[in-house]
Design an enzyme around this catalytic site. Structure first.
Site, PDB file in Angstrom:
ATOM      1  N   GLU A 107       0.849  -1.078  -0.036  1.00 38.91           N
ATOM      2  CA  GLU A 107      -0.077  -0.017   0.131  1.00 38.91           C
ATOM      3  C   GLU A 107       0.829   1.290   0.015  1.00 38.91           C
ATOM      4  O   GLU A 107       1.938   1.346   0.567  1.00 38.91           O
ATOM      5  CB  GLU A 107      -0.905   0.079   1.378  1.00 38.91           C
ATOM      6  CG  GLU A 107      -2.102  -1.159   1.083  1.00 38.91           C
ATOM      7  CD  GLU A 107      -2.963  -1.107   2.249  1.00 38.91           C
ATOM      8  OE1 GLU A 107      -4.196  -0.980   1.943  1.00 38.91           O
ATOM      9  OE2 GLU A 107      -2.597  -0.803   3.380  1.00 38.91           O
ATOM     10  N   CYS A 120       3.447   8.542   1.224  1.00 34.88           N
ATOM     11  CA  CYS A 120       4.035   7.656   2.219  1.00 34.88           C
ATOM     12  C   CYS A 120       4.386   6.286   1.342  1.00 34.88           C
ATOM     13  O   CYS A 120       3.719   5.631   1.233  1.00 34.88           O
ATOM     14  CB  CYS A 120       3.041   7.716   3.166  1.00 34.88           C
ATOM     15  SG  CYS A 120       3.747   6.629   4.528  1.00 34.88           S
ATOM     16  N   CYS A 127       6.278  -6.470   7.949  1.00 35.40           N
ATOM     17  CA  CYS A 127       7.290  -6.204   8.741  1.00 35.40           C
ATOM     18  C   CYS A 127       7.602  -7.157   9.675  1.00 35.40           C
ATOM     19  O   CYS A 127       6.944  -7.851  10.309  1.00 35.40           O
ATOM     20  CB  CYS A 127       6.766  -4.741   9.314  1.00 35.40           C
ATOM     21  SG  CYS A 127       8.020  -3.728  10.293  1.00 35.40           S
ATOM     22  N   CYS A 131       5.633  -4.122  16.420  1.00 28.74           N
ATOM     23  CA  CYS A 131       5.359  -3.271  17.462  1.00 28.74           C
ATOM     24  C   CYS A 131       3.787  -3.348  17.579  1.00 28.74           C
ATOM     25  O   CYS A 131       2.914  -3.484  16.919  1.00 28.74           O
ATOM     26  CB  CYS A 131       5.215  -1.667  16.804  1.00 28.74           C
ATOM     27  SG  CYS A 131       7.122  -1.632  16.389  1.00 28.74           S
ATOM     28  N   GLU A 183      10.207  -1.686   7.986  1.00 27.94           N
ATOM     29  CA  GLU A 183      11.312  -0.739   8.611  1.00 27.94           C
ATOM     30  C   GLU A 183      12.381  -0.656   7.259  1.00 27.94           C
ATOM     31  O   GLU A 183      13.144  -1.425   7.039  1.00 27.94           O
ATOM     32  CB  GLU A 183      11.828  -1.814   9.536  1.00 27.94           C
ATOM     33  CG  GLU A 183      13.188  -1.239   9.996  1.00 27.94           C
ATOM     34  CD  GLU A 183      12.848   0.271  10.467  1.00 27.94           C
ATOM     35  OE1 GLU A 183      12.210   0.752  11.145  1.00 27.94           O
ATOM     36  OE2 GLU A 183      14.085   0.882  10.097  1.00 27.94           O
ATOM     37  N   SER A 236      10.665   6.682  15.402  1.00 28.80           N
ATOM     38  CA  SER A 236       9.340   6.141  16.119  1.00 28.80           C
ATOM     39  C   SER A 236       9.801   5.832  17.500  1.00 28.80           C
ATOM     40  O   SER A 236      10.215   4.957  18.174  1.00 28.80           O
ATOM     41  CB  SER A 236       8.958   5.007  15.682  1.00 28.80           C
ATOM     42  OG  SER A 236       8.344   5.232  14.187  1.00 28.80           O
TER      43      SER A 236
END
Ligand code: SAH
Length: 371
Positions: A107, A120, A127, A131, A183, A236
């Protein structure tokens, strides 16, 4: 498209079978030209057609001889990933779901603002980081994206916005943030190759000052990125104590806060004019107390920093809630009083699940997409 309501458009392009020119560096393109016995100076022309004009057909490339255009068309493709889904949010945010040549999906989101707009980009399918508040993390890692697959995300957006070859002052898509799925520092080489293509002045030409790469804190790659690419950095953070950060961002066990902040302090481009962004997702009752805000201000006191407070964006089954408006305002106020810029971002694209941490795609590993 109807601007008042989310809308959806689909297209069904065939997946390309020839190798694509998209994602080729200048060196790759020069080698491809040499293999076709073309003089080196033609590389610049081809580059311009591919990355400045966004040509979708070789027949458009009128500065190249007809025979040569035909030869290129036999050997290479200019096709983009298939757009499986394109949605436009009521607030103007676009989201594209792209199908890659191997069937995996990724996406990309475009967030327009008054005088600029940020694309973005995703750097991986899925990933590895897991998290706890991030939807993408629930998917696991499927694979790294190639440079071409990253550059193609921008090309699809420019195609849709119809602003190839537009003078830079007249473009909506002015900025790039590598803050989509994945990442980027766990796919560093491909991300760096893609960003170099995006920054090339004779092509897509987005300045390093308008590119921000976001990391959960892969400390050893931070200095390298600053030196190699000189793009802006976002970190982050999300927690001010190791104990909590270990839970929210498990990568913290490998690179704890003190190391992360040292690396941020040493980031080559960090200055008052180009501050490092610290992202902080607001989780109700978890990391949003006044004491957390004061500690955050203390941790950042000697770093050229700004804070990006992100309201938590929910997703199905998420174990967290967004902080209350009051808690977020209080938190921002404490940071402001300490001299830190800390805008509370509006959530954009929430109605089409395009907001931070909501991206998740179907993938070969995860099985067919359930809607
Ligand atoms: N892996 C990189 C880039 C991808 S995430 C990184 O961690 O920075 C982009 C940003 O969205 C990160 O700050 C991430 O923590 C945040 N984010 C993830 N899930 C979110 C959610 N559900 N709500 C709000 N922000 C979220």
């Amino acid at each position: 498209m109807n601007p008042a309501a989310p809308s959806t458009a689909k297209s069904a392009a065939p997946s390309p079978s020839l190798p694509s020119l998209i994602g080729m560096s200048r060196e790759d393109m020069a080698a491809a030209m040499a293999a076709l016995d073309m003089p080196a100076f033609r590389t610049g022309q081809l580059w311009h057609w591919v990355y400045f004009h966004g040509a979708r057909e070789f027949s458009q490339m009128t500065t190249l001889a007809k025979d040569f255009r035909a030869l290129l068309a036999e050997r290479y493709s200019l096709s983009r990933p298939e757009i499986v889904d394109h949605q436009k949010s009521a607030d103007g945010t676009h989201k594209w779901l792209l199908r890659l040549a191997d069937g995996n999906e990724v996406e990309t989101v475009f967030i327009p603002e008054e005088d600029r707009g940020a694309l973005c980009l995703s750097s991986q399918v899925g990933c590895t980081l897991k998290c706890g508040f991030c939807h993408t993390g629930t998917q696991g890692l499927v694979r790294n994206l190639t440079p071409g697959e990253m550059v193609a995300q921008l090309m699809v957006a420019r195609d849709t916005l119809d602003e190839w070859a537009a003078p830079s002052g007249q473009r909506l898509l002015t900025n790039v943030v590598v803050m989509g799925m994945g990442e980027p520092f766990y796919n560093y080489d491909n991300t760096a190759a893609a960003l170099k293509i995006l920054m090339d002045h004779e092509g897509i030409s987005i300045s390093k000052r308008r590119i921000t790469l976001s990391t959960a804190g892969v400390v050893p790659l931070m200095a390298r990125c600053g030196a190699d690419l000189g793009v802006n950095l976002a970190v982050s953070l999300h927690a001010v104590r190791d104990e909590l950060r270990n839970k929210l961002v498990p990568l913290n066990r490998k690179y704890p806060l003190a190391q992360l902040l040292d690396a941020a302090r040493a980031y080559p481009t960090a200055s008052n004019a180009r501050r490092i962004t610290f992202e902080y997702v607001m989780l109700k009752g978890v990391n949003d107390s006044p004491a957390d805000a004061r500690e955050l201000a203390r941790l950042l006191r000697d770093i050229p920093a700004k804070v990006n407070l992100i309201p938590f964006n929910p997703w199905p089954g998420a174990p967290y809630e967004c902080s209350t408006k009051g808690a977020m305002r209080r938190f921002a106020g404490i940071l402001n009083d300490a001299g830190l810029s800390a805008p509370l971002r509006d959530t954009r694209g929430g109605d089409i699940m395009a907001a931070c941490g909501q991206l998740k795609s179907a993938s070969i590993k995860a099985g067919p997409r359930s809607k």
